[in-house]
Write a protein that holds these residues in place. Structure first.
Motif, PDB file in Angstrom:
ATOM      1  N   GLU A  20       8.484  -7.867   8.527  1.00  0.00           N
ATOM      2  CA  GLU A  20       7.708  -7.748   7.279  1.00  0.00           C
ATOM      3  C   GLU A  20       6.842  -8.992   7.147  1.00  0.00           C
ATOM      4  OE1 GLU A  20      10.718  -7.156   4.270  1.00  0.00           O
ATOM      5  OE2 GLU A  20      10.345  -4.986   4.324  1.00  0.00           O
ATOM      6  N   HIS A  21       5.541  -8.784   6.999  1.00  0.00           N
ATOM      7  CA  HIS A  21       4.606  -9.906   7.006  1.00  0.00           C
ATOM      8  C   HIS A  21       4.617 -10.652   5.671  1.00  0.00           C
ATOM      9  CE1 HIS A  21       1.298 -12.180   8.557  1.00  0.00           C
ATOM     10  NE2 HIS A  21       0.469 -11.810   7.604  1.00  0.00           N
ATOM     11  N   ARG A  22       4.610 -11.971   5.751  1.00  0.00           N
ATOM     12  CA  ARG A  22       4.490 -12.810   4.559  1.00  0.00           C
ATOM     13  C   ARG A  22       3.448 -13.885   4.825  1.00  0.00           C
ATOM     14  NH1 ARG A  22       9.631 -10.947   4.051  1.00  0.00           N
ATOM     15  NH2 ARG A  22      10.216 -10.378   1.928  1.00  0.00           N
ATOM     16  N   ALA A  23       2.690 -14.241   3.788  1.00  0.00           N
ATOM     17  CA  ALA A  23       1.629 -15.239   3.957  1.00  0.00           C
ATOM     18  C   ALA A  23       1.652 -16.214   2.781  1.00  0.00           C
ATOM     19  CB  ALA A  23       0.272 -14.538   4.035  1.00  0.00           C
ATOM     20  N   LEU A  24       1.103 -17.389   3.045  1.00  0.00           N
ATOM     21  CA  LEU A  24       0.940 -18.399   1.994  1.00  0.00           C
ATOM     22  C   LEU A  24      -0.535 -18.734   1.895  1.00  0.00           C
ATOM     23  CD1 LEU A  24       3.777 -20.877   3.110  1.00  0.00           C
ATOM     24  CD2 LEU A  24       3.860 -19.312   1.144  1.00  0.00           C
ATOM     25  N   ALA A  25      -0.948 -19.255   0.739  1.00  0.00           N
ATOM     26  CA  ALA A  25      -2.323 -19.764   0.622  1.00  0.00           C
ATOM     27  C   ALA A  25      -2.262 -21.177   0.062  1.00  0.00           C
ATOM     28  CB  ALA A  25      -3.151 -18.876  -0.296  1.00  0.00           C
ATOM     29  N   LEU A  26      -3.156 -22.019   0.560  1.00  0.00           N
ATOM     30  CA  LEU A  26      -3.217 -23.388   0.052  1.00  0.00           C
ATOM     31  C   LEU A  26      -4.072 -23.395  -1.209  1.00  0.00           C
ATOM     32  CD1 LEU A  26      -2.497 -26.365   0.452  1.00  0.00           C
ATOM     33  CD2 LEU A  26      -4.555 -26.587   1.867  1.00  0.00           C
ATOM     34  N   VAL A  27      -3.422 -23.619  -2.359  1.00  0.00           N
ATOM     35  CA  VAL A  27      -4.116 -23.604  -3.655  1.00  0.00           C
ATOM     36  C   VAL A  27      -3.824 -24.919  -4.355  1.00  0.00           C
ATOM     37  CG1 VAL A  27      -4.270 -22.455  -5.905  1.00  0.00           C
ATOM     38  CG2 VAL A  27      -3.892 -21.089  -3.848  1.00  0.00           C
ATOM     39  N   ARG A  49      -5.368 -11.247  21.185  1.00  0.00           N
ATOM     40  CA  ARG A  49      -6.649 -11.882  21.511  1.00  0.00           C
ATOM     41  C   ARG A  49      -7.682 -11.705  20.411  1.00  0.00           C
ATOM     42  NH1 ARG A  49      -9.518 -10.667  27.004  1.00  0.00           N
ATOM     43  NH2 ARG A  49      -7.667 -11.703  27.821  1.00  0.00           N
ATOM     44  N   TYR A  50      -7.604 -10.583  19.692  1.00  0.00           N
ATOM     45  CA  TYR A  50      -8.611 -10.318  18.654  1.00  0.00           C
ATOM     46  C   TYR A  50      -8.035 -10.496  17.249  1.00  0.00           C
ATOM     47  CZ  TYR A  50     -10.719  -8.508  22.863  1.00  0.00           C
ATOM     48  OH  TYR A  50     -11.195  -8.395  24.147  1.00  0.00           O
ATOM     49  N   GLY A  51      -7.150 -11.465  17.116  1.00  0.00           N
ATOM     50  CA  GLY A  51      -6.618 -11.757  15.792  1.00  0.00           C
ATOM     51  C   GLY A  51      -5.321 -11.018  15.538  1.00  0.00           C
ATOM     52  N   PRO A  52      -4.534 -11.559  14.587  1.00  0.00           N
ATOM     53  CA  PRO A  52      -3.191 -11.035  14.350  1.00  0.00           C
ATOM     54  C   PRO A  52      -3.215  -9.576  13.904  1.00  0.00           C
ATOM     55  CG  PRO A  52      -3.864 -12.567  12.622  1.00  0.00           C
ATOM     56  CD  PRO A  52      -4.869 -12.672  13.703  1.00  0.00           C
ATOM     57  N   HIS A  53      -2.418  -8.750  14.563  1.00  0.00           N
ATOM     58  CA  HIS A  53      -2.304  -7.335  14.216  1.00  0.00           C
ATOM     59  C   HIS A  53      -0.877  -7.029  13.777  1.00  0.00           C
ATOM     60  CE1 HIS A  53      -6.295  -6.880  15.746  1.00  0.00           C
ATOM     61  NE2 HIS A  53      -6.271  -5.584  15.476  1.00  0.00           N
ATOM     62  N   LEU A  54      -0.745  -6.680  12.505  1.00  0.00           N
ATOM     63  CA  LEU A  54       0.565  -6.377  11.929  1.00  0.00           C
ATOM     64  C   LEU A  54       0.629  -4.887  11.700  1.00  0.00           C
ATOM     65  CD1 LEU A  54       1.208  -9.298  11.682  1.00  0.00           C
ATOM     66  CD2 LEU A  54      -0.711  -9.096  10.101  1.00  0.00           C
ATOM     67  N   PHE A  55       1.658  -4.246  12.238  1.00  0.00           N
ATOM     68  CA  PHE A  55       1.711  -2.789  12.086  1.00  0.00           C
ATOM     69  C   PHE A  55       2.476  -2.417  10.817  1.00  0.00           C
ATOM     70  CE2 PHE A  55       3.291   1.465  12.478  1.00  0.00           C
ATOM     71  CZ  PHE A  55       2.100   2.120  12.751  1.00  0.00           C
ATOM     72  N   ASP A  58       4.467  -0.958   2.719  1.00  0.00           N
ATOM     73  CA  ASP A  58       4.628   0.340   3.362  1.00  0.00           C
ATOM     74  C   ASP A  58       6.086   0.584   3.765  1.00  0.00           C
ATOM     75  OD1 ASP A  58       1.950  -0.404   3.339  1.00  0.00           O
ATOM     76  OD2 ASP A  58       1.470   0.850   5.041  1.00  0.00           O
ATOM     77  N   ARG A  59       6.413   1.859   3.873  1.00  0.00           N
ATOM     78  CA  ARG A  59       7.757   2.281   4.273  1.00  0.00           C
ATOM     79  C   ARG A  59       8.138   1.756   5.646  1.00  0.00           C
ATOM     80  NH1 ARG A  59       8.038   8.444   4.791  1.00  0.00           N
ATOM     81  NH2 ARG A  59      10.145   8.339   5.588  1.00  0.00           N
ATOM     82  N   PHE A  60       7.192   1.795   6.570  1.00  0.00           N
ATOM     83  CA  PHE A  60       7.478   1.360   7.936  1.00  0.00           C
ATOM     84  C   PHE A  60       6.687   0.085   8.216  1.00  0.00           C
ATOM     85  CE2 PHE A  60       7.547   6.037   7.861  1.00  0.00           C
ATOM     86  CZ  PHE A  60       8.865   6.265   8.213  1.00  0.00           C
ATOM     87  N   GLN A  61       7.387  -0.971   8.577  1.00  0.00           N
ATOM     88  CA  GLN A  61       6.715  -2.224   8.938  1.00  0.00           C
ATOM     89  C   GLN A  61       7.453  -2.783  10.145  1.00  0.00           C
ATOM     90  OE1 GLN A  61       5.835  -4.939   5.706  1.00  0.00           O
ATOM     91  NE2 GLN A  61       6.352  -3.424   4.156  1.00  0.00           N
ATOM     92  N   ILE A  86       2.804  -7.487  -9.634  1.00  0.00           N
ATOM     93  CA  ILE A  86       3.536  -7.702 -10.893  1.00  0.00           C
ATOM     94  C   ILE A  86       5.028  -7.723 -10.572  1.00  0.00           C
ATOM     95  CG2 ILE A  86       3.851  -6.909 -13.296  1.00  0.00           C
ATOM     96  CD1 ILE A  86       0.909  -7.624 -12.518  1.00  0.00           C
ATOM     97  N   GLY A  87       5.517  -8.911 -10.207  1.00  0.00           N
ATOM     98  CA  GLY A  87       6.919  -9.056  -9.813  1.00  0.00           C
ATOM     99  C   GLY A  87       7.047 -10.126  -8.748  1.00  0.00           C
ATOM    100  N   ASP A  88       8.233 -10.238  -8.179  1.00  0.00           N
ATOM    101  CA  ASP A  88       8.522 -11.318  -7.236  1.00  0.00           C
ATOM    102  C   ASP A  88       8.312 -10.936  -5.774  1.00  0.00           C
ATOM    103  OD1 ASP A  88       9.116 -13.060  -9.220  1.00  0.00           O
ATOM    104  OD2 ASP A  88      11.168 -13.465  -8.566  1.00  0.00           O
ATOM    105  N   ASP A  89       7.978  -9.684  -5.505  1.00  0.00           N
ATOM    106  CA  ASP A  89       7.832  -9.227  -4.108  1.00  0.00           C
ATOM    107  C   ASP A  89       6.669  -9.970  -3.450  1.00  0.00           C
ATOM    108  OD1 ASP A  89       7.650  -7.883  -1.729  1.00  0.00           O
ATOM    109  OD2 ASP A  89       7.640  -5.875  -2.605  1.00  0.00           O
ATOM    110  N   ASP A  90       6.965 -10.725  -2.403  1.00  0.00           N
ATOM    111  CA  ASP A  90       5.912 -11.532  -1.758  1.00  0.00           C
ATOM    112  C   ASP A  90       5.522 -10.969  -0.402  1.00  0.00           C
ATOM    113  OD1 ASP A  90       8.196 -12.124  -0.367  1.00  0.00           O
ATOM    114  OD2 ASP A  90       7.918 -14.298  -0.392  1.00  0.00           O
ATOM    115  N   ARG A  91       5.881  -9.703  -0.122  1.00  0.00           N
ATOM    116  CA  ARG A  91       5.475  -9.131   1.172  1.00  0.00           C
ATOM    117  C   ARG A  91       3.983  -8.785   1.141  1.00  0.00           C
ATOM    118  NH1 ARG A  91       9.168  -4.159   1.684  1.00  0.00           N
ATOM    119  NH2 ARG A  91       8.449  -4.038  -0.464  1.00  0.00           N
ATOM    120  N   TYR A  92       3.325  -8.938   2.285  1.00  0.00           N
ATOM    121  CA  TYR A  92       1.873  -8.650   2.343  1.00  0.00           C
ATOM    122  C   TYR A  92       1.620  -7.158   2.238  1.00  0.00           C
ATOM    123  CZ  TYR A  92      -2.769 -10.533   3.339  1.00  0.00           C
ATOM    124  OH  TYR A  92      -4.071 -10.974   3.229  1.00  0.00           O
ATOM    125  N   PHE A  93       2.566  -6.364   2.776  1.00  0.00           N
ATOM    126  CA  PHE A  93       2.437  -4.906   2.719  1.00  0.00           C
ATOM    127  C   PHE A  93       3.707  -4.338   2.110  1.00  0.00           C
ATOM    128  CE2 PHE A  93       0.613  -6.451   6.805  1.00  0.00           C
ATOM    129  CZ  PHE A  93      -0.726  -6.321   6.475  1.00  0.00           C
TER     130      PHE A  93
END
Ligand code: FAD
Ligand code: UDP
Length: 388
Positions: free
Chosen positions: A82-89, A55-61, A190-193, A181-188
């Motif tokens: 594992e969270h991934r996002a795109l941006a319209l550019v 209800r209060y916006g996406p929460h990714l742990f 962290d060890r635990f996702q 700096i690299g190809d990793d496109d994950r938003y986070f």
């Protein structure tokens, strides 16, 4: 009625402490929240179409803390995510955080290859570089790239989200989404996702199921009947409100969420799509990508940033900048004078841009202090963000 503890706020800060105090100390807790549900801003629920939404916006742990992970794992199974996002550019969807995949989509092949080589030589492979730092680089080609990323990804989004330019905020804000700096496109990274398998609210219900805990919802602690007494109190609401704004209002940003249901789906290719330069909203998140729920139809949340107006909308984001730090210091001095009763903690009471895991870590630390008898007078430490 007399309880050992009154805890104000049933978000992560208040609920973790309620659970620890009830189960380890075997003391009684009255947990109150003025909203009609537990879980604070992490609250999730099924919408009228049966889709699990936040209800209060996406929460990714996500967390690097083994302690936080082990603690929460007592109350939930996990759905790996594992969270991934795109941006319209410039008319294209590119991965965010900006990384080598984004570079190759936006630059001609040779230029992209040259920039990748330079970036690896300058920073090292796998390093994450805050945009404000990259803008200062000595190499003109890297600076030019940084300027492009700043203009197309950070400037417009940050103005919408905060009504400020990136430089007017503490650098830690834009550093949350650094250039990779690299190809990793994950938003986070962290060890635990992962996401709680049955949702956050179910996790909270299990956490608060102890018989020593009484939960009262839709209850502002200031309206409790005088017959309710407590020995000690923990407060996790807005710190300026607690002191009746005597040193002025702390600034917060708020959001309006528009939930849109679509019969078909998926609505978009990834969980979140950011709109840095177009549209009045900042981002759209499609919950099914995050929760992995198998249900017909799909629901998305569209986020429209707004100024916070006390009493009218929620104070979602503390605004990290020197002006607010100066006001906050005055409230910290008030907290210190109260000598640990109440104890203050959480995103609103500490006035810190915490993620969920930082709030859990902070609550576990406060519990250790309660156990060690050192919690009185910890007020001046209240603003420290745990590093995980
Ligand atoms: P809250 O959850 O705000 O709980 C405080 C509670 O106190 C509230 O429920 C409030 O109603 C209650 N309260 C206040 N005053 C009173 C009163 N006078 N009487 C009774 N009750 C009162 N973190 C992540 O890790 N990952 C994410 O992806 C993520 N996304 C987010 C997206 C958004 C839009 C927002 C706003 C936050 C996000 N967060 C995320 C941060 C996360 O929500 C917080 O770190 C966490 O929920 C804070 O917990 P808390 O207990 O400190 O505060
Ligand atoms: N940000 C941006 N463009 C983006 C994503 C993030 O400018 O595409 C900036 C913006 O200032 C935002 C901050 O980075 O407020 C932190 O982003 P994050 O996604 O961590 O924000 P949250 O999920 O906490 O709202």
């Amino acid at each position: 009625m007399t309880v050992d503890w009154l805890i104000v706020g049933a978000g992560f800060a208040g609920s973790v402490l309620a659970e620890r105090i009830a189960s380890v100390r075997n003391e009684s807790v009255l947990l109150v929240d003025r909203r009609d549900h537990v879980a604070g801003n992490a609250f999730d629920t099924f919408d009228e179409h049966g889709v699990l939404i936040h209800r209060y916006g996406p929460h990714l742990f996500h967390t690097n803390s083994q302690q936080v992970w082990d603690y929460l794992s007592q109350f939930t199974e996990w759905h790996p995510y594992e969270h991934r996002a795109l941006a319209l550019v410039e008319g294209q969807f590119v991965p965010i955080p900006f990384n080598f995949q984004s570079l190759r989509l936006l630059w001609p092949e040779d230029a992209a290859r040259d920039l990748q080589t330079r970036l690896i030589a300058e920073y090292g492979s796998g390093v994450r570089v805050p945009i404000l730092r990259m803008l200062q680089h000595g190499d003109a080609a890297i600076r030019e790239l940084a300027r492009y990323i700043y203009d197309h990804i950070f400037a417009g989004y940050t103005r919408k989200q905060w009504d400020l330019n990136p430089e007017q905020l503490d650098p830690s804000v834009t550093a949350r989404v650094p250039v990779q700096i690299g190809d990793d496109d994950r938003y986070f990274q962290d060890r635990f996702q992962a996401m709680p398998r049955d949702g956050f609210t179910a996790l909270f219900r299990r956490m608060l199921g102890h018989p020593n805990i009484q939960t009262r919802l839709a209850t502002d602690y200031r309206n409790l009947s005088p017959s309710v007494q407590w020995r000690r109190m923990i407060y996790t609401g807005p710190v300026d409100e607690f002191f009746d704004y005597r040193h002025g209002h702390l600034p917060y940003r708020s959001l309006r969420f528009e939930f849109r249901h679509h019969a078909g789906g998926p609505f978009q290719p990834t969980a979140t799509v950011n709109y840095p330069n177009s549209e009045p909203y900042t981002r759209i998140t499609e919950f099914k990508h995050v929760t992995g729920q198998d249900v017909a139809g799909t629901t998305v949340a569209v986020e429209y940033p707004q100024p916070h107006r006390p009493g009218e909308n929620e104070p979602y984001y503390p605004v990290p900048r020197p002006e607010s730090a100066a006001i906050h210091e005055k409230y910290q001095a008030e907290i210190a004078a109260l000598n640990g009763n109440p104890l203050f903690l959480g995103r609103l009471a500490d006035y810190r841009y915490y993620n969920m895991d930082q709030v859990v870590a902070r609550a576990l630390k406060v519990f250790e202090e309660i156990e060690g008898g050192t919690s009185a007078g910890t007020g001046l430490e209240a603003g420290r963000a745990p590093t995980l």
